[in-house]
Design a protein around this motif. Structure first.
Motif, mmCIF file in Angstrom:
data_model
loop_
_atom_site.group_PDB
_atom_site.id
_atom_site.type_symbol
_atom_site.label_atom_id
_atom_site.label_comp_id
_atom_site.label_asym_id
_atom_site.label_seq_id
_atom_site.Cartn_x
_atom_site.Cartn_y
_atom_site.Cartn_z
ATOM 1 N N TYR A 94 15.337 17.184 71.928
ATOM 2 C CA TYR A 94 14.117 17.544 71.199
ATOM 3 C C TYR A 94 13.906 19.048 71.236
ATOM 4 C CZ TYR A 94 9.262 17.303 69.638
ATOM 5 O OH TYR A 94 8.101 17.451 68.941
ATOM 6 N N GLN A 125 8.583 16.322 64.334
ATOM 7 C CA GLN A 125 8.943 14.918 64.178
ATOM 8 C C GLN A 125 9.406 14.620 62.751
ATOM 9 O OE1 GLN A 125 6.271 16.094 65.626
ATOM 10 N NE2 GLN A 125 5.928 15.091 67.601
ATOM 11 N N ASP A 126 8.660 15.137 61.773
ATOM 12 C CA ASP A 126 9.064 14.941 60.370
ATOM 13 C C ASP A 126 10.412 15.608 60.106
ATOM 14 O OD1 ASP A 126 6.675 13.635 59.903
ATOM 15 O OD2 ASP A 126 5.641 15.462 59.280
ATOM 16 N N ILE A 128 12.854 16.059 62.177
ATOM 17 C CA ILE A 128 13.945 15.256 62.751
ATOM 18 C C ILE A 128 14.196 14.009 61.925
ATOM 19 C CG2 ILE A 128 14.639 13.891 64.758
ATOM 20 C CD1 ILE A 128 13.070 15.883 66.487
ATOM 21 N N VAL A 129 13.110 13.313 61.563
ATOM 22 C CA VAL A 129 13.247 12.066 60.794
ATOM 23 C C VAL A 129 13.971 12.315 59.475
ATOM 24 C CG1 VAL A 129 11.970 10.273 59.550
ATOM 25 C CG2 VAL A 129 11.261 10.947 61.850
ATOM 26 N N CYS A 130 13.597 13.365 58.796
ATOM 27 C CA CYS A 130 14.253 13.687 57.522
ATOM 28 C C CYS A 130 15.692 14.157 57.742
ATOM 29 C CB CYS A 130 13.475 14.768 56.781
ATOM 30 S SG CYS A 130 11.865 14.251 56.164
ATOM 31 N N VAL A 132 18.021 13.509 59.945
ATOM 32 C CA VAL A 132 19.111 12.600 60.350
ATOM 33 C C VAL A 132 19.503 11.629 59.240
ATOM 34 C CG1 VAL A 132 18.563 12.718 62.802
ATOM 35 C CG2 VAL A 132 17.459 10.980 61.379
ATOM 36 N N GLN A 133 18.805 11.651 58.129
ATOM 37 C CA GLN A 133 19.153 10.762 57.021
ATOM 38 C C GLN A 133 20.362 11.324 56.265
ATOM 39 O OE1 GLN A 133 15.782 9.522 54.586
ATOM 40 N NE2 GLN A 133 14.383 9.980 56.287
ATOM 41 N N ASN A 136 19.943 13.350 53.025
ATOM 42 C CA ASN A 136 19.443 14.711 53.228
ATOM 43 C C ASN A 136 20.522 15.635 53.790
ATOM 44 O OD1 ASN A 136 16.880 14.109 52.276
ATOM 45 N ND2 ASN A 136 16.138 13.484 54.280
ATOM 46 N N GLU A 169 23.732 14.541 65.010
ATOM 47 C CA GLU A 169 22.686 13.578 65.346
ATOM 48 C C GLU A 169 22.825 12.296 64.525
ATOM 49 O OE1 GLU A 169 20.416 13.863 67.888
ATOM 50 O OE2 GLU A 169 21.751 15.547 68.322
ATOM 51 N N HIS A 170 23.229 12.442 63.280
ATOM 52 C CA HIS A 170 23.449 11.264 62.433
ATOM 53 C C HIS A 170 24.558 10.392 63.022
ATOM 54 C CE1 HIS A 170 25.371 9.048 59.079
ATOM 55 N NE2 HIS A 170 24.123 8.850 58.692
ATOM 56 N N THR A 173 23.607 7.887 65.753
ATOM 57 C CA THR A 173 22.842 6.691 65.406
ATOM 58 C C THR A 173 23.742 5.478 65.212
ATOM 59 O OG1 THR A 173 22.892 7.205 63.033
ATOM 60 C CG2 THR A 173 21.048 8.095 64.317
#
Length: 230
Positions: A94, A125-126, A128-130, A132-133, A136, A169-170, A173
């Motif tokens: 983080y 947070q936003d 990171i969420v965006c 790792v997709q 994107n 990071e992707h 997952t």
């Protein structure tokens, strides 16, 4: 008069004390008193022994409880250590994302405006969420490639760090990453099927600079060619 009475009484008493019956009676009285006291002492001793036995049993019970609690404490300590190690790892991840987020805020306004379509929201947070997709990540790669091809390389290092972070990071997952970076070496021969020629490059020759690494799928298919200078 009184002296004579006392002498007579004492003399009678002395005679009586020599009588065997009197002597036996005195012994009986003395023994009865001794037995009574001994009985009392024995009773007290038995009571104390019972109390000691009870206390010893309580001590053993408490020791067993202490042992059980110690086992539970050790188990909880092990869990806490595992949780703490995981927390430290997550904090490190983080922290890296947070630092990268802060760096991204220092990008030029045109670049940040272009990235709004990729990174929505206004928090880490936003971010990171965006980030790792996969869609994107792919869009970010395309944006960096276009910037390089247009000759805008001033912010390339920050954008490259952003891409590499979320690409890795992707991969985390999944049990096994779906993609991996294309392996490009300096001084290897430029190939159209593996590389994209950047501005200010020769028509052919060897790779002199790797501006943006491409990536391939797990089956070896090239998804994005590496942008290089030759």
């Amino acid at each position: 008069m009184n002296n004579e009475l006392d002498d007579g009484f004492i003399e009678s008493l002395m005679v009586s004390l020599q009588d065997e019956r009197v002597i036996e009676k005195i012994k009986e009285i003395a023994e009865a008193g001794s037995f009574s006291q001994m009985g009392q002492y024995k009773g007290l001793l038995r009571d104390k022994e019972k109390e000691i036995a009870r206390l010893q049993q309580e001590i053993e019970t408490k020791n067993e409880e202490i042992s059980d609690y110690q086992i539970k404490i050790n188990q909880l300590n092990e869990k806490m250590e595992a949780y703490f190690a995981e927390l430290q790892k997550r904090r490190a991840d983080y922290r890296e994302a947070e630092e990268l987020y802060e760096v991204v805020q220092q990008l030029s306004e045109p670049t940040k405006s272009s990235l709004k379509g990729i990174f929505k929201g206004g928090s880490v947070q936003d971010f990171i969420v965006c980030g790792v997709q996969y869609e994107n990540i792919s869009s970010l790669w395309d944006f960096i490639k276009n910037e390089i091809m247009e000759g805008r390389e001033q912010e390339r290092e920050i954008l490259l760090a952003l891409f590499l972070f979320f690409f890795q990071e992707h991969g985390k997952t999944y049990d096994s990453p779906l993609y991996k970076l294309q392996q490009v070496k300096m001084d290897e021969v430029f190939r159209e099927d593996l590389h994209i020629r950047a501005l200010n490059s020769k028509v052919s020759g060897d790779v002199t600079d790797i501006l943006l690494p491409g990536y391939i799928s797990i089956n070896g298919k090239t998804i994005k060619k590496s942008v290089v200078r030759i």
